[in-house]
Design a protein around this motif. Sequence first.
Motif, PDB file in Angstrom:
ATOM      1  N   ALA A 113      74.405  89.307  -3.806  1.00 36.86           N
ATOM      2  CA  ALA A 113      73.327  87.829  -4.586  1.00 36.86           C
ATOM      3  C   ALA A 113      73.677  87.628  -6.103  1.00 36.86           C
ATOM      4  O   ALA A 113      73.452  86.819  -6.039  1.00 36.86           O
ATOM      5  N   LEU A 114      74.048  88.309  -6.730  1.00 37.88           N
ATOM      6  CA  LEU A 114      73.556  88.344  -8.350  1.00 37.88           C
ATOM      7  C   LEU A 114      75.231  87.693  -8.771  1.00 37.88           C
ATOM      8  O   LEU A 114      75.340  86.860  -9.276  1.00 37.88           O
ATOM      9  N   HIS A 115      75.957  88.089  -7.397  1.00 40.09           N
ATOM     10  CA  HIS A 115      77.779  87.266  -8.051  1.00 40.09           C
ATOM     11  C   HIS A 115      77.860  85.654  -7.475  1.00 40.09           C
ATOM     12  O   HIS A 115      77.798  84.947  -8.411  1.00 40.09           O
ATOM     13  N   TRP A 116      76.468  86.004  -6.577  1.00 38.56           N
ATOM     14  CA  TRP A 116      76.596  84.342  -5.740  1.00 38.56           C
ATOM     15  C   TRP A 116      75.261  83.377  -6.580  1.00 38.56           C
ATOM     16  O   TRP A 116      75.585  82.036  -7.292  1.00 38.56           O
ATOM     17  N   LEU A 117      74.634  84.038  -7.249  1.00 39.64           N
ATOM     18  CA  LEU A 117      73.755  83.349  -7.787  1.00 39.64           C
ATOM     19  C   LEU A 117      74.258  82.876  -9.409  1.00 39.64           C
ATOM     20  O   LEU A 117      74.073  82.106 -10.027  1.00 39.64           O
ATOM     21  N   THR A 118      75.175  84.041 -10.000  1.00 41.75           N
ATOM     22  CA  THR A 118      76.319  83.456 -11.072  1.00 41.75           C
ATOM     23  C   THR A 118      77.008  82.549 -10.875  1.00 41.75           C
ATOM     24  O   THR A 118      77.133  81.884 -11.701  1.00 41.75           O
ATOM     25  N   LEU A 125      73.202  89.857 -17.576  1.00 39.35           N
ATOM     26  CA  LEU A 125      71.588  90.791 -17.871  1.00 39.35           C
ATOM     27  C   LEU A 125      71.776  91.844 -16.394  1.00 39.35           C
ATOM     28  O   LEU A 125      71.915  93.097 -16.524  1.00 39.35           O
ATOM     29  N   LEU A 126      70.910  91.105 -15.891  1.00 42.62           N
ATOM     30  CA  LEU A 126      70.360  91.847 -14.388  1.00 42.62           C
ATOM     31  C   LEU A 126      71.667  92.582 -13.943  1.00 42.62           C
ATOM     32  O   LEU A 126      72.042  93.603 -13.483  1.00 42.62           O
ATOM     33  N   ARG A 127      73.188  91.196 -14.189  1.00 43.95           N
ATOM     34  CA  ARG A 127      74.313  91.486 -12.877  1.00 43.95           C
ATOM     35  C   ARG A 127      75.371  93.070 -14.227  1.00 43.95           C
ATOM     36  O   ARG A 127      75.833  93.573 -13.357  1.00 43.95           O
ATOM     37  N   VAL A 128      74.693  92.768 -15.812  1.00 42.65           N
ATOM     38  CA  VAL A 128      75.468  94.210 -16.092  1.00 42.65           C
ATOM     39  C   VAL A 128      74.881  96.033 -15.923  1.00 42.65           C
ATOM     40  O   VAL A 128      75.932  96.196 -15.475  1.00 42.65           O
ATOM     41  N   ILE A 129      73.866  95.305 -15.691  1.00 43.62           N
ATOM     42  CA  ILE A 129      73.020  96.530 -15.280  1.00 43.62           C
ATOM     43  C   ILE A 129      73.463  97.167 -14.384  1.00 43.62           C
ATOM     44  O   ILE A 129      74.282  98.336 -14.252  1.00 43.62           O
ATOM     45  N   TRP A 130      73.030  96.132 -13.626  1.00 47.26           N
ATOM     46  CA  TRP A 130      73.632  96.277 -12.083  1.00 47.26           C
ATOM     47  C   TRP A 130      74.742  96.994 -12.006  1.00 47.26           C
ATOM     48  O   TRP A 130      74.820  98.126 -11.134  1.00 47.26           O
ATOM     49  N   ARG A 131      75.862  96.893 -12.293  1.00 55.08           N
ATOM     50  CA  ARG A 131      77.660  97.249 -12.399  1.00 55.08           C
ATOM     51  C   ARG A 131      77.271  98.314 -13.215  1.00 55.08           C
ATOM     52  O   ARG A 131      78.113  98.969 -12.688  1.00 55.08           O
ATOM     53  N   LEU A 132      77.217  98.266 -14.660  1.00 53.99           N
ATOM     54  CA  LEU A 132      77.213  99.723 -14.582  1.00 53.99           C
ATOM     55  C   LEU A 132      76.334 101.261 -14.141  1.00 53.99           C
ATOM     56  O   LEU A 132      76.808 102.342 -14.440  1.00 53.99           O
ATOM     57  N   SER A 163      93.248  93.490 -12.085  1.00 59.76           N
ATOM     58  CA  SER A 163      91.968  93.260 -11.599  1.00 59.76           C
ATOM     59  C   SER A 163      90.860  93.321 -12.105  1.00 59.76           C
ATOM     60  O   SER A 163      89.652  92.878 -12.862  1.00 59.76           O
ATOM     61  N   ARG A 164      90.715  94.570 -12.977  1.00 60.40           N
ATOM     62  CA  ARG A 164      89.893  95.540 -14.346  1.00 60.40           C
ATOM     63  C   ARG A 164      90.043  94.084 -15.172  1.00 60.40           C
ATOM     64  O   ARG A 164      88.709  94.173 -15.967  1.00 60.40           O
ATOM     65  N   VAL A 165      91.224  93.738 -15.639  1.00 62.90           N
ATOM     66  CA  VAL A 165      91.192  93.207 -17.283  1.00 62.90           C
ATOM     67  C   VAL A 165      90.334  92.311 -16.884  1.00 62.90           C
ATOM     68  O   VAL A 165      89.356  91.257 -17.641  1.00 62.90           O
ATOM     69  N   THR A 166      90.336  91.434 -15.528  1.00 59.56           N
ATOM     70  CA  THR A 166      90.195  90.128 -15.787  1.00 59.56           C
ATOM     71  C   THR A 166      88.622  89.867 -14.958  1.00 59.56           C
ATOM     72  O   THR A 166      88.080  88.833 -15.786  1.00 59.56           O
ATOM     73  N   HIS A 167      88.347  91.051 -14.464  1.00 62.21           N
ATOM     74  CA  HIS A 167      87.113  91.387 -14.757  1.00 62.21           C
ATOM     75  C   HIS A 167      86.286  91.553 -15.411  1.00 62.21           C
ATOM     76  O   HIS A 167      84.856  91.386 -16.291  1.00 62.21           O
ATOM     77  N   LEU A 168      87.167  92.347 -16.696  1.00 62.14           N
ATOM     78  CA  LEU A 168      86.243  93.023 -17.992  1.00 62.14           C
ATOM     79  C   LEU A 168      86.181  91.330 -18.799  1.00 62.14           C
ATOM     80  O   LEU A 168      85.558  91.139 -19.368  1.00 62.14           O
ATOM     81  N   LEU A 169      87.051  90.552 -18.823  1.00 56.52           N
ATOM     82  CA  LEU A 169      87.350  89.457 -19.795  1.00 56.52           C
ATOM     83  C   LEU A 169      85.805  88.442 -18.840  1.00 56.52           C
ATOM     84  O   LEU A 169      85.400  87.918 -19.697  1.00 56.52           O
ATOM     85  N   LEU A 170      86.535  88.343 -17.951  1.00 52.04           N
ATOM     86  CA  LEU A 170      84.694  87.083 -17.550  1.00 52.04           C
ATOM     87  C   LEU A 170      83.691  87.643 -17.831  1.00 52.04           C
ATOM     88  O   LEU A 170      82.571  86.976 -17.907  1.00 52.04           O
ATOM     89  N   ALA A 188      89.024  79.085 -17.929  1.00 46.19           N
ATOM     90  CA  ALA A 188      90.301  79.117 -16.909  1.00 46.19           C
ATOM     91  C   ALA A 188      90.035  80.318 -16.126  1.00 46.19           C
ATOM     92  O   ALA A 188      90.621  80.881 -15.014  1.00 46.19           O
ATOM     93  N   LEU A 189      89.109  81.580 -16.260  1.00 42.73           N
ATOM     94  CA  LEU A 189      89.031  82.562 -16.329  1.00 42.73           C
ATOM     95  C   LEU A 189      88.405  82.549 -14.690  1.00 42.73           C
ATOM     96  O   LEU A 189      88.639  83.241 -13.557  1.00 42.73           O
ATOM     97  N   ILE A 190      87.758  81.897 -14.330  1.00 38.71           N
ATOM     98  CA  ILE A 190      86.907  81.634 -13.128  1.00 38.71           C
ATOM     99  C   ILE A 190      88.228  81.089 -12.343  1.00 38.71           C
ATOM    100  O   ILE A 190      88.265  81.676 -11.114  1.00 38.71           O
ATOM    101  N   GLY A 191      88.459  80.197 -13.013  1.00 28.76           N
ATOM    102  CA  GLY A 191      90.226  79.738 -12.072  1.00 28.76           C
ATOM    103  C   GLY A 191      91.623  80.282 -11.747  1.00 28.76           C
ATOM    104  O   GLY A 191      91.347  80.859 -10.230  1.00 28.76           O
ATOM    105  N   LEU A 192      91.988  81.720 -12.547  1.00 30.18           N
ATOM    106  CA  LEU A 192      92.472  83.397 -11.887  1.00 30.18           C
ATOM    107  C   LEU A 192      91.549  83.772 -11.137  1.00 30.18           C
ATOM    108  O   LEU A 192      92.750  83.918 -10.395  1.00 30.18           O
ATOM    109  N   HIS A 193      90.201  83.586 -10.847  1.00 25.41           N
ATOM    110  CA  HIS A 193      89.722  84.744  -9.994  1.00 25.41           C
ATOM    111  C   HIS A 193      89.520  84.070  -9.349  1.00 25.41           C
ATOM    112  O   HIS A 193      89.532  84.839  -8.105  1.00 25.41           O
ATOM    113  N   VAL A 194      89.202  82.819  -8.898  1.00 24.00           N
ATOM    114  CA  VAL A 194      89.499  82.500  -7.769  1.00 24.00           C
ATOM    115  C   VAL A 194      90.204  82.119  -6.728  1.00 24.00           C
ATOM    116  O   VAL A 194      91.063  82.723  -5.907  1.00 24.00           O
TER     117      VAL A 194
END
Length: 191
Positions: free
Chosen positions: A18-23, A65-72, A89-96, A153-159
């Motif tokens: 839900a937090l991903h798609w809301l973002t 903020l909620l997303r980072v807290i949830w992810r941690l 994947s880890r590097v891209t997610h960290l940069l995102l 650009a990072l979103i494009g890479l992620h997609v």
Amino acid sequence: MANLQESTRPGYDAVARALHWLTVLLIAMQFMIGWTMPDVQKDTQPIGLIAWHLGVGATLIVVILLRVIWRLTHRPTPDDLPPFFSIASRVTHLLLYATLVLVPLLGWINASSRGWTVRLLGLVPYPALSAPGSAFGHKMGDLHGILAWVLFALIGLHVAAALFHRLVLRDHVLQRMLPHAGPSRQSARNR
């Protein structure tokens, strides 16, 4: 290549999805508003599309903020990717995550330097992060614009990576972030 099959690995939980798609929704809104709003000048007032950009940005700050807290606090089950894909994947997610935090934060600093109050839902004022007229705040506005393009650009890479997993590797990586819709057609035929 393996065919798409129902994964035995769990996907992300409902809150993470839900937090991903809301973002995704809020970022899409921000880019549309950002491309169509007038250029911000020295005497620009926070009205119209600029007010909308500030409001959506204020909401995005809370969601991130909620997303980072949830992810941690709720790590997803690791996927069984080859080492190269796992590191990428880890590097891209960290940069995102870094740009998702920095872009609205820098916008907030810039808004503060313009004397604008950032409000959540138009009601709850956020504290100023820089003094009105601050040269630092204005420079952060320039960086806000640059990092917004980096985020794009990072979103494009992620997609592209998600589509690569789905269409080329034909694995279950994309399905981990999609709502669970029951058994796949493939597994239903195998019964």
